[in-house]
Design a protein around this motif. Structure first.
Motif, PDB file in Angstrom:
ATOM      1  N   VAL A 235       0.848  -1.191   0.000  1.00 39.31           N
ATOM      2  CA  VAL A 235       0.000   0.000   0.000  1.00 39.31           C
ATOM      3  C   VAL A 235       0.884   1.240   0.000  1.00 39.31           C
ATOM      4  O   VAL A 235       1.791   1.362   0.819  1.00 39.31           O
ATOM      5  CB  VAL A 235      -0.937   0.015   1.221  1.00 39.31           C
ATOM      6  CG1 VAL A 235      -1.828   1.254   1.193  1.00 39.31           C
ATOM      7  CG2 VAL A 235      -1.781  -1.249   1.266  1.00 39.31           C
TER       8      VAL A 235
ATOM      9  N   ASP B 164       0.710   5.416   0.106  1.00 38.87           N
ATOM     10  CA  ASP B 164      -0.174   6.524   0.464  1.00 38.87           C
ATOM     11  C   ASP B 164       0.273   7.827  -0.200  1.00 38.87           C
ATOM     12  O   ASP B 164       1.474   8.122  -0.258  1.00 38.87           O
ATOM     13  CB  ASP B 164      -0.186   6.719   1.989  1.00 38.87           C
ATOM     14  CG  ASP B 164      -0.834   5.552   2.708  1.00 38.87           C
ATOM     15  OD1 ASP B 164      -2.048   5.379   2.562  1.00 38.87           O
ATOM     16  OD2 ASP B 164      -0.117   4.808   3.413  1.00 38.87           O
ATOM     17  N   PHE B 165      -0.706   8.593  -0.675  1.00 42.48           N
ATOM     18  CA  PHE B 165      -0.479   9.924  -1.229  1.00 42.48           C
ATOM     19  C   PHE B 165      -1.467  10.884  -0.560  1.00 42.48           C
ATOM     20  O   PHE B 165      -2.671  10.625  -0.552  1.00 42.48           O
ATOM     21  CB  PHE B 165      -0.690   9.940  -2.744  1.00 42.48           C
ATOM     22  CG  PHE B 165       0.273   9.078  -3.509  1.00 42.48           C
ATOM     23  CD1 PHE B 165       1.490   9.578  -3.960  1.00 42.48           C
ATOM     24  CD2 PHE B 165      -0.039   7.746  -3.788  1.00 42.48           C
ATOM     25  CE1 PHE B 165       2.379   8.780  -4.664  1.00 42.48           C
ATOM     26  CE2 PHE B 165       0.840   6.939  -4.491  1.00 42.48           C
ATOM     27  CZ  PHE B 165       2.050   7.458  -4.933  1.00 42.48           C
ATOM     28  N   HIS B 166      -0.950  11.983  -0.010  1.00 40.74           N
ATOM     29  CA  HIS B 166      -1.779  12.962   0.683  1.00 40.74           C
ATOM     30  C   HIS B 166      -1.747  14.269  -0.125  1.00 40.74           C
ATOM     31  O   HIS B 166      -0.716  14.957  -0.163  1.00 40.74           O
ATOM     32  CB  HIS B 166      -1.258  13.180   2.104  1.00 40.74           C
ATOM     33  CG  HIS B 166      -1.088  11.897   2.859  1.00 40.74           C
ATOM     34  ND1 HIS B 166       0.141  11.428   3.263  1.00 40.74           N
ATOM     35  CD2 HIS B 166      -1.994  10.972   3.228  1.00 40.74           C
ATOM     36  CE1 HIS B 166      -0.016  10.278   3.881  1.00 40.74           C
ATOM     37  NE2 HIS B 166      -1.304   9.969   3.879  1.00 40.74           N
TER      38      HIS B 166
ATOM     39  N   LYS C  98     -10.663  14.045   3.264  1.00 40.10           N
ATOM     40  CA  LYS C  98     -10.236  14.456   4.601  1.00 40.10           C
ATOM     41  C   LYS C  98     -10.385  15.966   4.748  1.00 40.10           C
ATOM     42  O   LYS C  98     -10.431  16.699   3.745  1.00 40.10           O
ATOM     43  CB  LYS C  98      -8.773  14.065   4.827  1.00 40.10           C
ATOM     44  CG  LYS C  98      -8.512  12.567   4.740  1.00 40.10           C
ATOM     45  CD  LYS C  98      -9.127  11.815   5.908  1.00 40.10           C
ATOM     46  CE  LYS C  98      -8.759  10.346   5.868  1.00 40.10           C
ATOM     47  NZ  LYS C  98      -9.306   9.600   7.017  1.00 40.10           N
TER      48      LYS C  98
ATOM     49  N   HIS D 194      -6.893  11.782   0.529  1.00 42.81           N
ATOM     50  CA  HIS D 194      -5.958  10.717   0.888  1.00 42.81           C
ATOM     51  C   HIS D 194      -6.153   9.554  -0.092  1.00 42.81           C
ATOM     52  O   HIS D 194      -7.219   8.942  -0.130  1.00 42.81           O
ATOM     53  CB  HIS D 194      -6.206  10.261   2.333  1.00 42.81           C
ATOM     54  CG  HIS D 194      -5.334   9.119   2.767  1.00 42.81           C
ATOM     55  ND1 HIS D 194      -5.594   8.371   3.898  1.00 42.81           N
ATOM     56  CD2 HIS D 194      -4.196   8.598   2.227  1.00 42.81           C
ATOM     57  CE1 HIS D 194      -4.667   7.446   4.024  1.00 42.81           C
ATOM     58  NE2 HIS D 194      -3.810   7.558   3.026  1.00 42.81           N
ATOM     59  N   TYR D 195      -5.121   9.265  -0.877  1.00 44.81           N
ATOM     60  CA  TYR D 195      -5.161   8.176  -1.850  1.00 44.81           C
ATOM     61  C   TYR D 195      -4.327   6.999  -1.321  1.00 44.81           C
ATOM     62  O   TYR D 195      -3.230   7.187  -0.775  1.00 44.81           O
ATOM     63  CB  TYR D 195      -4.599   8.612  -3.198  1.00 44.81           C
ATOM     64  CG  TYR D 195      -5.486   9.566  -3.953  1.00 44.81           C
ATOM     65  CD1 TYR D 195      -6.357   9.123  -4.948  1.00 44.81           C
ATOM     66  CD2 TYR D 195      -5.452  10.934  -3.683  1.00 44.81           C
ATOM     67  CE1 TYR D 195      -7.168  10.008  -5.643  1.00 44.81           C
ATOM     68  CE2 TYR D 195      -6.255  11.839  -4.368  1.00 44.81           C
ATOM     69  CZ  TYR D 195      -7.116  11.354  -5.346  1.00 44.81           C
ATOM     70  OH  TYR D 195      -7.912  12.241  -6.037  1.00 44.81           O
ATOM     71  N   ARG D 196      -4.848   5.786  -1.537  1.00 42.75           N
ATOM     72  CA  ARG D 196      -4.117   4.562  -1.187  1.00 42.75           C
ATOM     73  C   ARG D 196      -4.046   3.683  -2.439  1.00 42.75           C
ATOM     74  O   ARG D 196      -5.071   3.200  -2.933  1.00 42.75           O
ATOM     75  CB  ARG D 196      -4.792   3.809  -0.042  1.00 42.75           C
ATOM     76  CG  ARG D 196      -5.034   4.645   1.206  1.00 42.75           C
ATOM     77  CD  ARG D 196      -5.280   3.756   2.420  1.00 42.75           C
ATOM     78  NE  ARG D 196      -4.010   3.313   2.975  1.00 42.75           N
ATOM     79  CZ  ARG D 196      -3.884   2.271   3.814  1.00 42.75           C
ATOM     80  NH1 ARG D 196      -4.957   1.556   4.115  1.00 42.75           N
ATOM     81  NH2 ARG D 196      -2.717   1.940   4.293  1.00 42.75           N
TER      82      ARG D 196
ATOM     83  N   LYS E 177      -2.968   0.266  -4.023  1.00 35.73           N
ATOM     84  CA  LYS E 177      -2.719  -1.099  -3.573  1.00 35.73           C
ATOM     85  C   LYS E 177      -2.371  -1.977  -4.769  1.00 35.73           C
ATOM     86  O   LYS E 177      -3.116  -2.020  -5.753  1.00 35.73           O
ATOM     87  CB  LYS E 177      -3.957  -1.665  -2.858  1.00 35.73           C
ATOM     88  CG  LYS E 177      -4.372  -0.863  -1.632  1.00 35.73           C
ATOM     89  CD  LYS E 177      -5.569  -1.497  -0.931  1.00 35.73           C
ATOM     90  CE  LYS E 177      -5.944  -0.718   0.314  1.00 35.73           C
ATOM     91  NZ  LYS E 177      -7.066  -1.362   1.053  1.00 35.73           N
TER      92      LYS E 177
ATOM     93  N   THR F 139       6.077   5.126  -5.016  1.00 36.64           N
ATOM     94  CA  THR F 139       6.034   6.449  -4.384  1.00 36.64           C
ATOM     95  C   THR F 139       6.745   7.481  -5.239  1.00 36.64           C
ATOM     96  O   THR F 139       6.226   8.578  -5.492  1.00 36.64           O
ATOM     97  CB  THR F 139       6.670   6.397  -2.985  1.00 36.64           C
ATOM     98  OG1 THR F 139       5.951   5.460  -2.167  1.00 36.64           O
ATOM     99  CG2 THR F 139       6.626   7.764  -2.315  1.00 36.64           C
TER     100      THR F 139
ATOM    101  N   VAL G   9      -2.643  11.783  10.000  1.00 35.12           N
ATOM    102  CA  VAL G   9      -3.192  10.964   8.923  1.00 35.12           C
ATOM    103  C   VAL G   9      -3.673   9.648   9.487  1.00 35.12           C
ATOM    104  O   VAL G   9      -2.933   8.941  10.198  1.00 35.12           O
ATOM    105  CB  VAL G   9      -2.129  10.712   7.834  1.00 35.12           C
ATOM    106  CG1 VAL G   9      -2.697   9.824   6.749  1.00 35.12           C
ATOM    107  CG2 VAL G   9      -1.663  12.033   7.259  1.00 35.12           C
TER     108      VAL G   9
END
Length: 267
Positions: free
Chosen positions: A178, A180-182, A219, A224-226, A228, A245, A266
């Motif tokens: 996973v 994560d991108f914020h 948010k 917030h992107y996940r 996978k 990433t 987060v």
């Protein structure tokens, strides 16, 4: 107490020749165990994929079978295999383990349960009490895991009784990663989701036949992107996450999508 169990009578007939035979059996069993523990992991590393995991998982099971086979072979050599003698010997053994090696016996029993239920196997990536790593070996009392920082952690099997054990790949070569991108909120959500999916599908490390999913959460501070996806080899999970990433960040920057600039809590 041992005399009450009949242990003295059970061992009264042991001869020097019987001791030598028993020792020879133990030495042979030990040599076979050492060969299995040395050769199988090396051969497994050359195979890779599922055959590697299956071969690694067979090592502790074979070792247990050798130990049980050795006990079955040695006891009749040393002691006349009558019902009374067997009850005396195994009763004394249980008594000794219960009083002198309570915690050790607890771990041994948990080790047998581990081989039966297989909550983890060599090659699995597990987390126990905050320690995460690949199971390198399963011994009679404990398992060895190697963390991403190349630290060996010994985990007693009795953790089975009172700890949560997270297993990321559970005996397979499928391990979800996973990323994560914020991001700030002012962008096209559909476009960003497709962009991140393309980043995963175009990676040479991605199992493209496994699901690639992008989940987005709204948010207060932004989006917030996940992302996978599954790497080819669980051992590559950290390189895989780093690659996604880096490439994802580059592609987002080209689309003028900004990351959140202030530290946020987060979830």
């Amino acid at each position: 107490m041992m005399d009450d169990l009949g242990v003295k009578e059970a061992f009264a007939s042991i001869t020097g020749q019987a001791l030598l035979k028993a020792l020879l059996v133990i030495v042979i069993a030990s040599l076979v165990t050492v060969v299995i523990q040395k050769v199988f992991p090396r051969f497994a590393e050359k195979l890779g994929g599922k055959p590697r995991l299956y071969l690694l998982a067979s090592v502790p099971l074979l070792r247990l079978l050798i130990i049980l086979g050795t006990i079955v072979a040695v006891v009749p050599i040393l002691v006349e295999p009558s019902f009374e003698n067997m009850v005396a010997i195994f009763g004394a053994l249980a008594l000794a383990l219960g009083f002198a090696f309570k915690d050790y016996a607890n771990s041994l029993i948990a080790g047998i349960v581990t081989l039966y239920e297989m909550p983890y196997r060599p090659g699995d990536w597990i987390e126990v009490d905050g320690q995460y790593g690949e199971v390198r070996a399963i011994d009679a009392r404990a398992a060895e895991i190697v963390t991403p920082d190349d630290t060996v952690v010994i985990i007693p099997h009795n953790k089975l009784w009172n700890s949560l054990i997270a297993n990321d790949n559970d005996g397979t070569d499928n391990l979800m990663c996973v990323v994560d991108f914020h991001l700030e909120a002012n962008h096209d959500v559909g476009q960003v989701r497709e962009l991140l999916r393309d980043v995963a599908f175009t990676s040479p490390r991605t199992k493209t036949w496994q699901p690639v999913v992008v989940i987005v959460f709204n948010k207060p501070w932004g989006m917030h992107y996940r992302l996978k996806a599954y790497p080819f080899d669980p051992k590559e999970q950290f390189q895989f996450i780093s690659e996604l990433t880096a490439r994802g960040s580059t592609e987002l920057a080209r689309q003028n999508v900004r990351f959140v600039s202030a530290p946020v809590a987060v979830n």
